[in-house]
Write a protein that holds these residues in place. Structure first.
Motif, PDB file in Angstrom:
ATOM      1  N   GLU A  21       0.843  -1.187   0.000  1.00  0.00           N
ATOM      2  CA  GLU A  21       0.000   0.000   0.000  1.00  0.00           C
ATOM      3  C   GLU A  21       0.880   1.239   0.000  1.00  0.00           C
ATOM      4  N   VAL A  22       0.576   2.195  -0.877  1.00  0.00           N
ATOM      5  CA  VAL A  22       1.314   3.453  -0.920  1.00  0.00           C
ATOM      6  C   VAL A  22       0.303   4.584  -0.748  1.00  0.00           C
ATOM      7  N   ARG A  23       0.566   5.459   0.215  1.00  0.00           N
ATOM      8  CA  ARG A  23      -0.323   6.590   0.443  1.00  0.00           C
ATOM      9  C   ARG A  23       0.471   7.876   0.312  1.00  0.00           C
ATOM     10  N   PHE A  52       5.670   9.979   0.572  1.00  0.00           N
ATOM     11  CA  PHE A  52       4.897   8.737   0.434  1.00  0.00           C
ATOM     12  C   PHE A  52       5.040   7.851   1.670  1.00  0.00           C
ATOM     13  N   GLU A  53       3.931   7.247   2.093  1.00  0.00           N
ATOM     14  CA  GLU A  53       4.005   6.219   3.128  1.00  0.00           C
ATOM     15  C   GLU A  53       3.850   4.873   2.447  1.00  0.00           C
ATOM     16  N   VAL A  54       4.771   3.972   2.697  1.00  0.00           N
ATOM     17  CA  VAL A  54       4.724   2.643   2.086  1.00  0.00           C
ATOM     18  C   VAL A  54       4.543   1.594   3.177  1.00  0.00           C
ATOM     19  N   GLU A  55       3.568   0.719   2.993  1.00  0.00           N
ATOM     20  CA  GLU A  55       3.373  -0.403   3.913  1.00  0.00           C
ATOM     21  C   GLU A  55       3.186  -1.667   3.102  1.00  0.00           C
ATOM     22  N   ALA A  56       3.568  -2.802   3.698  1.00  0.00           N
ATOM     23  CA  ALA A  56       3.317  -4.073   3.024  1.00  0.00           C
ATOM     24  C   ALA A  56       3.390  -5.200   4.041  1.00  0.00           C
ATOM     25  N   GLN A  57       2.651  -6.280   3.774  1.00  0.00           N
ATOM     26  CA  GLN A  57       2.832  -7.482   4.597  1.00  0.00           C
ATOM     27  C   GLN A  57       4.246  -8.001   4.380  1.00  0.00           C
ATOM     28  N   MET A 115       8.393   1.549  -7.863  1.00  0.00           N
ATOM     29  CA  MET A 115       9.271   2.425  -7.088  1.00  0.00           C
ATOM     30  C   MET A 115       9.220   2.049  -5.612  1.00  0.00           C
ATOM     31  N   ALA A 116       8.028   1.640  -5.136  1.00  0.00           N
ATOM     32  CA  ALA A 116       7.888   1.240  -3.736  1.00  0.00           C
ATOM     33  C   ALA A 116       8.679  -0.040  -3.474  1.00  0.00           C
ATOM     34  N   ILE A 117       8.638  -0.981  -4.396  1.00  0.00           N
ATOM     35  CA  ILE A 117       9.385  -2.230  -4.251  1.00  0.00           C
ATOM     36  C   ILE A 117      10.884  -1.928  -4.176  1.00  0.00           C
ATOM     37  N   MET A 118      11.340  -1.004  -4.998  1.00  0.00           N
ATOM     38  CA  MET A 118      12.753  -0.625  -5.013  1.00  0.00           C
ATOM     39  C   MET A 118      13.101   0.321  -3.871  1.00  0.00           C
TER      40      MET A 118
END
Lengths: 332, 335
Positions: free
Chosen positions: A13-15, A61-66, A50-53
């Motif tokens: 998730e990117v916010r 940006f706020e990035v969250e992931a399991q 870009m979030a993965i990298m």
């Protein structure tokens, strides 16, 4: 899935400014395979990459992931030094416009050599020698002359070849190619795609091919994920997506693309436009544009559901609009 | 070439060169961009002629020359029989009501502080057409025609999506008594689902209003869908022209053949064929002889020195290539 994926992403998730740009994105990339990530502008495909990298500015940006795991390592838990090693040496990236990624005041050979000196600790002479081989490898003619030229002296196709040379200099396991041929002419596009395809088999490298062009994906991808308004709405093998699409958006996208080898009376269209992130509808986000919309579709945004091996779609229609499916969360 | 009975637009031997600096900082040598070289074709009323080609082929310059947005060096441009290059400013201004252009990104041509309604009405103001009431009625009609809700008249360009802005660009181009619409990469910047909407809109307008289109595009798939006839340009020259079905069934010029084979197919695991090696040369001082000879898989000795003449292959189908020249074939010239 029987084989452990090279890259596995769950619940990304990117916010930005309180608005979700990308939600619940999941991806599994297999070793040596090409995964096409398709979507129109604003679908969130580039932001996801870009979030993965971990290249998104944390201030914006706020990035969250399991999890975002690469060969079993959790990328989100790496420190900046560890991540810097992953970028370049294990995962690298190329973009639509190489001119913005290349340094305009540095000869292209230096830019390839720089990567080798940083990541492989080669000496100046060895790095230059290797850079020359790299230029040859990406089929730049007269490489011994081109090595001392500046980016502006090269054509768009050549610049993309230089970017590819930099990207593969350390023989990465994954190449993220974000619209790599969108700015190129069609005869040059064909050359670059074929180059990537050949390099992939030589290096056994996985490619995440991000593009809006379904034709490019059909030819080169093994698996395809379709994004719409920040979510993956369908994923499957290339055959499943192109020959038996389940999501009405995928279907609409395929039918609105004029074929080069057939005549049509009229193009199918998808009415309306892609909603902006802060205006995404409550229920199914494709609902307002969907030809198969029913009232029940407004109740919740459907998750990806299994329909066949590899094949998942976020739509309740193929299951006869059964309401229970709406809230069902399934895990791969 | 079999001409349509009375072409609406006829272009003969149109040529435009630009001077350009070239080489390094100290070279001081001036090059010439041969943007459009000796291009001839005609378009019947109500017909769509597509011009297809890659970067630097001169297709955009061609469109602007025909509208006299830039002036040609040589050649004739006839609209309904009148050579428009001989018209004075007053007569040209009057004619402009009939000739309009839609460009790739209408955002660049829309004043960000002007309401959409004002922008669509601007051509009527400039040409002093109608009373205020008549203009308002015309605005309502135009919004309807391009499929925009009436309240969009009171929005600003930034409040619209790319597809909606392109609809505004089309409405504006049709505000006057337009006959010929030059569409220069008019759908290229749009997402595929929106692109299809705009293509269908252009088709509908053509049917309903008998418009004539010069449809300039790099995308051979879109061109196949929209064109009646297709002209292929390479480095400033029109290398082939043919009715649509014929161009796709029997492309004659090696460049046209390559262009058709390079386009992605949207079918699983079908990869485009690589026919052409190397880059497109710069249109500054293009190759001698046949301009395509540096990339042509069938290049012969003569191609390097002598520009090929136009060979008529069938009614409406012509191409410039030595391979097609019957005189050469008779002499037994081969690779």
């Amino acid at each position: 899935m029987s084989v452990a994926p090279l890259l596995s992403v769950r619940g990304l998730e990117v916010r930005s400014g309180g608005v979700a740009l990308v939600e619940a994105v999941e991806l599994d990339l297999l070793k040596g395979q090409t995964h096409g990530l398709v979507g129109e502008s604003g679908s969130g495909k580039s932001i996801s990459a870009m979030a993965i990298m971990r290249l998104l500015d944390a201030a914006q940006f706020e990035v969250e992931a399991q999890h975002i795991s690469f060969e079993g390592r959790e990328l989100l838990r790496l420190d900046e030094g560890g991540m810097r090693h992953v970028r370049g040496a294990e995962i690298s990236m190329i973009f639509q416009e190489p001119m913005t990624a290349l340094n305009p005041v540095l000869p292209v050979g230096e830019q390839i050599a720089e990567t080798l000196r940083v990541h492989q600790r080669l000496s100046r002479t060895a790095a230059r020698k290797r850079a020359l081989e790299m230029l040859d490898w990406v089929r730049i003619p007269a490489a011994n002359r081109r090595i001392d030229e500046y980016p502006h002296q090269l054509s768009g196709g050549m610049r993309q070849r230089v970017m590819i040379a930099i990207a593969i200099a350390c023989q990465p396991k994954l190449l993220i190619a974000d619209e790599p041929t969108t700015a190129l002419d069609v005869t040059i596009q064909a050359q670059i795609l074929e180059l990537l395809h050949d390099l992939q088999s030589e290096l056994h490298m996985a490619i995440l091919l991000i593009t809006h062009d379904l034709g490019v994906v059909a030819g080169y991808a093994d698996h395809v994920s379709v994004m719409y308004a920040g979510r993956i709405v369908e994923t499957g093998t290339t055959e499943q997506i192109f020959d038996a699409p389940l999501h009405p958006y995928t279907e609409g996208l395929l039918r609105s693309h004029p074929p080069v080898d057939a005549d049509l009376a009229e193009l199918a269209t998808i009415p309306g436009t892609v909603p902006e992130p802060h205006l995404r509808p409550e229920g199914c986000r494709f609902g307002p544009r969907c030809a198969h919309f029913r009232e029940i579709c407004d109740q919740a945004d459907p998750r990806l559901m299994w329909f066949a091996d590899h094949h998942r779609a976020a739509c309740i229609r193929p299951r006869g609009y059964v309401v229970n499916d709406l809230l069902e969360v399934e895990h791969g | 070439m079999a001409e349509p009975p009375m072409p609406y637009l006829r272009v003969s031997n149109l040529t435009k060169h630009f001077s350009a600096g070239r080489g390094g900082f100290f070279s001081g040598k001036r090059g010439v961009v041969r943007a459009v070289e000796d291009v001839s074709f005609s378009v019947a009323r109500g017909e769509t002629l597509a011009i297809v080609g890659e970067s630097g082929c001169g297709k955009t310059t061609l469109g602007r020359l025909i509208l006299r947005l830039i002036e040609a060096d040589h050649g004739r441009i006839e609209i309904a029989g009148t050579d428009i290059r001989t018209l004075d400013d007053t007569a040209m201004r009057k004619l402009r009501r009939r000739l309009q252009i839609v460009i790739q990104d209408p955002f660049g041509s829309l004043n960000p502080r002007m309401l959409i309604g004002q922008a669509i009405m601007e051509p009527l103001d400039i040409h002093a057409v109608g009373t205020n009431a008549e203009r308002r009625a015309r605005l309502a009609e135009l919004l309807d025609l391009v499929g925009l809700p009436q309240d969009f008249a009171n929005r600003f360009p930034h409040q619209l999506s790319g597809g909606q802005r392109q609809r505004v660009g089309i409405a504006r181009a049709l505000a006057l008594e337009t006959d010929l619409l030059v569409c220069d990469e008019a759908v290229s910047a749009l997402d595929v689902s929106v692109q299809a909407q705009i293509i269908n809109l252009l088709q509908k307008l053509k049917r309903e209003r008998g418009l004539t289109y010069l449809f300039i595009s790099h995308d051979i798939a879109i061109v196949r869908h929209i064109a009646d006839r297709i002209g292929v340009m390479y480095l400033g020259e029109l290398v082939e022209i043919a009715p649509r079905a014929r161009l796709f069934s029997t492309p004659a010029h090696p460049y046209t053949q390559a262009l058709l084979k390079s386009a992605p197919r949207a079918r699983v695991h079908e990869r485009p064929e690589i026919v052409l090696k190397g880059d497109i040369p710069s249109p500054i001082d293009p190759p001698t002889g046949c301009r395509f000879h540096t990339r042509c898989p069938h290049v012969m000795e003569i191609c390097r020195s002598t520009p090929p003449a136009r060979t008529q292959l069938a009614p409406g189908h012509a191409a410039r290539c030595h391979l097609l020249d019957p005189a050469l074939a008779a002499k037994g010239q081969t690779a």
